[in-house]
Write an enzyme that holds these catalytic residues in place. Structure first.
Site, PDB file in Angstrom:
ATOM      1  N   PRO A 103      -3.605   6.458 -32.537  1.00 37.33           N
ATOM      2  CA  PRO A 103      -4.939   6.222 -33.081  1.00 37.33           C
ATOM      3  C   PRO A 103      -5.233   7.165 -34.254  1.00 37.33           C
ATOM      4  CG  PRO A 103      -5.053   7.206 -30.885  1.00 37.33           C
ATOM      5  CD  PRO A 103      -3.629   6.916 -31.144  1.00 37.33           C
ATOM      6  N   GLY A 105      -6.643  10.132 -36.548  1.00 37.80           N
ATOM      7  CA  GLY A 105      -7.081  11.509 -36.297  1.00 37.80           C
ATOM      8  C   GLY A 105      -6.327  12.253 -35.219  1.00 37.80           C
ATOM      9  N   LYS A 108      -1.049  12.588 -37.228  1.00 38.22           N
ATOM     10  CA  LYS A 108       0.177  11.988 -37.754  1.00 38.22           C
ATOM     11  C   LYS A 108       0.451  12.468 -39.175  1.00 38.22           C
ATOM     12  CE  LYS A 108      -1.262   7.744 -37.114  1.00 38.22           C
ATOM     13  NZ  LYS A 108      -2.604   7.971 -36.539  1.00 38.22           N
ATOM     14  N   THR A 109      -0.580  12.361 -40.022  1.00 37.02           N
ATOM     15  CA  THR A 109      -0.402  12.780 -41.404  1.00 37.02           C
ATOM     16  C   THR A 109      -0.134  14.264 -41.492  1.00 37.02           C
ATOM     17  OG1 THR A 109      -2.056  11.139 -41.957  1.00 37.02           O
ATOM     18  CG2 THR A 109      -1.435  12.678 -43.685  1.00 37.02           C
ATOM     19  N   SER A 425      -4.814  -7.306 -19.762  1.00 35.42           N
ATOM     20  CA  SER A 425      -4.995  -6.190 -18.845  1.00 35.42           C
ATOM     21  C   SER A 425      -6.423  -6.052 -18.326  1.00 35.42           C
ATOM     22  CB  SER A 425      -4.542  -4.884 -19.488  1.00 35.42           C
ATOM     23  OG  SER A 425      -5.447  -4.504 -20.472  1.00 35.42           O
ATOM     24  N   LYS A 468      -5.317   4.907 -21.834  1.00 33.12           N
ATOM     25  CA  LYS A 468      -6.457   4.419 -21.056  1.00 33.12           C
ATOM     26  C   LYS A 468      -7.016   5.511 -20.149  1.00 33.12           C
ATOM     27  CE  LYS A 468      -5.074  -0.429 -21.019  1.00 33.12           C
ATOM     28  NZ  LYS A 468      -4.369  -1.463 -20.276  1.00 33.12           N
TER      29      LYS A 468
HETATM   30  P1  ADP Z   1      -3.915  10.812 -38.554  1.00 37.74           P
HETATM   31  O1  ADP Z   1      -2.983  10.859 -39.701  1.00 37.74           O
HETATM   32  O2  ADP Z   1      -3.217  10.693 -37.233  1.00 37.74           O
HETATM   33  O3  ADP Z   1      -5.010   9.823 -38.685  1.00 37.74           O
HETATM   34  P2  ADP Z   1      -4.624  13.461 -39.422  1.00 37.74           P
HETATM   35  O4  ADP Z   1      -3.257  14.007 -39.516  1.00 37.74           O
HETATM   36  O5  ADP Z   1      -5.308  13.104 -40.688  1.00 37.74           O
HETATM   37  O6  ADP Z   1      -4.648  12.223 -38.441  1.00 37.74           O
HETATM   38  O7  ADP Z   1      -5.509  14.487 -38.573  1.00 37.74           O
HETATM   39  C1  ADP Z   1      -6.883  14.632 -38.722  1.00 37.74           C
HETATM   40  C2  ADP Z   1      -7.256  16.094 -38.748  1.00 37.74           C
HETATM   41  O8  ADP Z   1      -7.067  16.696 -37.478  1.00 37.74           O
HETATM   42  C3  ADP Z   1      -6.424  16.893 -39.716  1.00 37.74           C
HETATM   43  O9  ADP Z   1      -7.255  17.790 -40.352  1.00 37.74           O
HETATM   44  C4  ADP Z   1      -5.436  17.618 -38.830  1.00 37.74           C
HETATM   45  O10 ADP Z   1      -5.017  18.802 -39.392  1.00 37.74           O
HETATM   46  C5  ADP Z   1      -6.230  17.823 -37.564  1.00 37.74           C
HETATM   47  N1  ADP Z   1      -5.365  17.858 -36.368  1.00 37.74           N
HETATM   48  C6  ADP Z   1      -4.945  16.797 -35.658  1.00 37.74           C
HETATM   49  N2  ADP Z   1      -4.170  17.170 -34.623  1.00 37.74           N
HETATM   50  C7  ADP Z   1      -4.092  18.514 -34.668  1.00 37.74           C
HETATM   51  C8  ADP Z   1      -3.442  19.510 -33.858  1.00 37.74           C
HETATM   52  N3  ADP Z   1      -2.701  19.162 -32.794  1.00 37.74           N
HETATM   53  N4  ADP Z   1      -3.570  20.788 -34.206  1.00 37.74           N
HETATM   54  C9  ADP Z   1      -4.314  21.142 -35.285  1.00 37.74           C
HETATM   55  N5  ADP Z   1      -4.961  20.273 -36.074  1.00 37.74           N
HETATM   56  C10 ADP Z   1      -4.863  18.968 -35.789  1.00 37.74           C
END
Ligand code: ADP
Length: 519
Positions: A103, A105, A108-109, A425, A468
């Site tokens: 999902p 946030g 992943k990025t 489901s 879930k």
């Molecule tokens: P996605 O690419 O999965 O949508 P992002 O990589 O943009 O999510 O993450 C959103 C924000 O949350 C970023 O600022 C990221 O650095 C922070 N974040 C997410 N997971 C973690 C984690 N495990 N530890 C520290 N920061 C995190």
């Protein structure tokens, strides 16, 4: 330039020499030559694959995600060894592609960025969402007016090196229509067997993409074209528990937002109570994006006060949160709501991660018709019909008159009506809502359930258990009913979540009724 490209470029240069600059062809050839000379044929950032350093950087940038980090380190280790072997042999082949699914946030990025940082390579990111045209990936032929290379070649040129970490977002939202199938072109770019000779229609000469480290990302796995999925190593990001979010906010997000809003030098603290308040009452998500936005919001408001010359406290407490963010967005958790007749709590797996959904059933005078609304997909509609038939066939056990449904119309609705839902489901939850409506007994709200139902009332295995259950935990559910065959999936669920939730594993609808229906 490699030999073949040089030959091509010189040929074009010769043509150019014979043309009058006013000739329309002149500009085209000139631009084409610019592209050829601008491509980073040989330019690369020096390779630096120290595994211990990579592990350290991943830990530095991210809280938790232990399994994911481990798999990435393994992947990097394999990449390193293979590179060594490659040096001995002449043959050039890339490694498989990583694919991050989860999902929004969940990091992943930002994991992708950390990988780039740990390898000392450049990072770039392109979204594939809504790309329907093959030419967007592979470019237009030069005969086309206004032709351009595709997104991959354009991005490589812009970044100026041939070995970046290249993130392709939203690979699950790739389209296809009469303009060609972009996934086929993408496959060629990603496939390590053939991407050392990636052919862009505009460029006409092959470009070696085998040094690029591709990472793809998406929200769900199901919609990724199978041919692409086969080529990738999928890593699932399931979403965070409340505790994990708390630690992420405390250790990473708060500092980041302070710095981003010009408060980096001010030692402003946020209390634990305030963070928990924000997580519980202002956000409801699998990732931490909303949470990050809320913290940014607080920082902005403090920055404004400071800029206006006003004084602010050195600490944001639980009581301050409402002052900065306004009234609570989620004033009560699910467990605090009243039990009702004809409503059951289902657990769903959506693009945004796990979620809870309420299944509503209304009975009204009619002729035994079944009405389904809430943007339900085909599978879910059929599942609802099966649930209805099952409930009808059980009239004796449920102590209902034989033709209890004859003079009634049954309406099943699943909010939120604008979001499409599908999958089998919800069968158990739909049956539960129906039984509750017919027997006029309320269901217990804090019991979340998921499971496919057969006409005989058997409960079958479903997917996305971890997502879930995390969603159920977020929503404050105390009890979760899962199909017996899903017992094995419990292993992946964090200990503190397991502690808060009581699980029932069932194989029959009767068992669900026993747990969820109020006496
Ligand atoms: P996605 O690419 O999965 O949508 P992002 O990589 O943009 O999510 O993450 C959103 C924000 O949350 C970023 O600022 C990221 O650095 C922070 N974040 C997410 N997971 C973690 C984690 N495990 N530890 C520290 N920061 C995190």
């Amino acid at each position: 330039m490699p030999g073949a490209v040089l030959t091509k470029a010189q040929k074009e240069l010769k043509r150019l020499a014979f043309l009058n600059p006013a000739h329309p062809e002149f500009g085209y050839i000139r631009t084409y030559l610019d592209w050829l000379t601008d491509m980073p044929w040989q330019t690369a950032t020096p390779n630096d694959t120290s595994i211990t350093k990579a592990a350290k950087i991943l830990d530095e940038d991210h809280y938790g995600l232990k399994k994911i980090k481990e798999r990435i380190i393994e992947y990097l280790a394999v990449m390193k060894l293979r590179e060594k072997e490659k040096k001995n042999k002449e043959e050039e082949k890339g490694t498989t592609i990583l694919c991050f699914i989860g999902p929004p946030g969940v990091g992943k990025t930002s994991i992708g960025k950390s990988i780039a940082r740990s390898l000392g390579r450049k990072f770039l990111r392109v979204s594939l969402g809504g790309v329907r045209d093959e030419a967007e990936i592979r470019g237009h032929r030069r005969t086309y007016v206004g032709a351009m290379p595709g997104r991959i070649i354009q991005s490589i040129k812009n970044i100026g090196v041939n070995n970046p970490v290249f993130m392709l977002d939203e690979i699950d939202k790739l389209g296809a229509d009469f303009r060609g199938d972009p996934s086929a072109a993408l496959l060629e770019a990603l496939d390590p067997e053939q991407n050392n000779e990636f052919s862009d229609h505009y460029l006409e000469v092959p470009f070696d993409l085998s040094k690029v480290m591709f990472i793809t990302t998406g929200n769900i796995l199901d919609t990724i074209p199978p041919a692409l999925r086969d080529r990738m190593e999928v890593i699932q990001f399931p979403g965070y528990t409340e505790d994990e979010k708390f630690h992420i906010a405390q250790q990473f997000l708060w500092k980041k937002e302070l710095t981003a809003n010009g408060l980096g030098k001010k030692p402003i603290q946020v209390t634990d109570g305030a963070l928990r308040e924000i997580i519980q009452r202002y956000t409801r998500e699998a990732g931490v994006r909303e949470l990050e936005r809320m913290l940014a919001n607080i920082c902005r408001k403090m920055a404004r006060k400071i800029a206006e010359g006003k004084k602010i406290k050195k600490e944001v407490s639980k009581e301050d949160v409402a002052k900065y963010l306004g009234p609570r967005k989620y004033s009560e958790t699910l467990a605090e709501k009243k039990d009702e007749i004809g409503i059951s709590t289902g657990l769903a797996y959506t693009q945004a991660g796990g979620d809870i959904l309420f299944i509503e059933v209304a009975l009204m005078p009619g002729k035994g018709n079944l009405l389904l609304t809430g943007k339900l997909g085909k599978v879910m509609q059929e599942s609802a019909k099966a649930a209805f038939s099952y409930v009808r066939s059980r009239w004796q056990e449920l102590k209902l008159p034989k033709d209890f449904y004859k003079d009634l119309d049954v309406h099943i609705h699943v909010p939120e009506g604008a979001i499409s839902k599908d999958g089998p489901s919800a069968g158990a939850a739909i049956s539960m809502a129906l039984i509750s409506a017919f027997t006029q007994k309320p269901t217990r709200r804090e019991v979340g359930m998921t499971g496919e139902i057969t006409l005989r009332g058997r409960i079958l295995e479903i997917g996305g258990v971890k997502e879930k259950v995390l969603a159920a935990h977020r929503a404050g559910l105390k009890t979760v009913i899962l199909p017996k065959d899903n017992k094995k999936d419990l292993e992946e669920i964090p200990q503190n979540v397991k502690r808060d939730i009581k699980f029932y594993f069932v194989s029959q609808m009767d068992e669900v009724v026993k747990v969820a229906l109020k006496k």
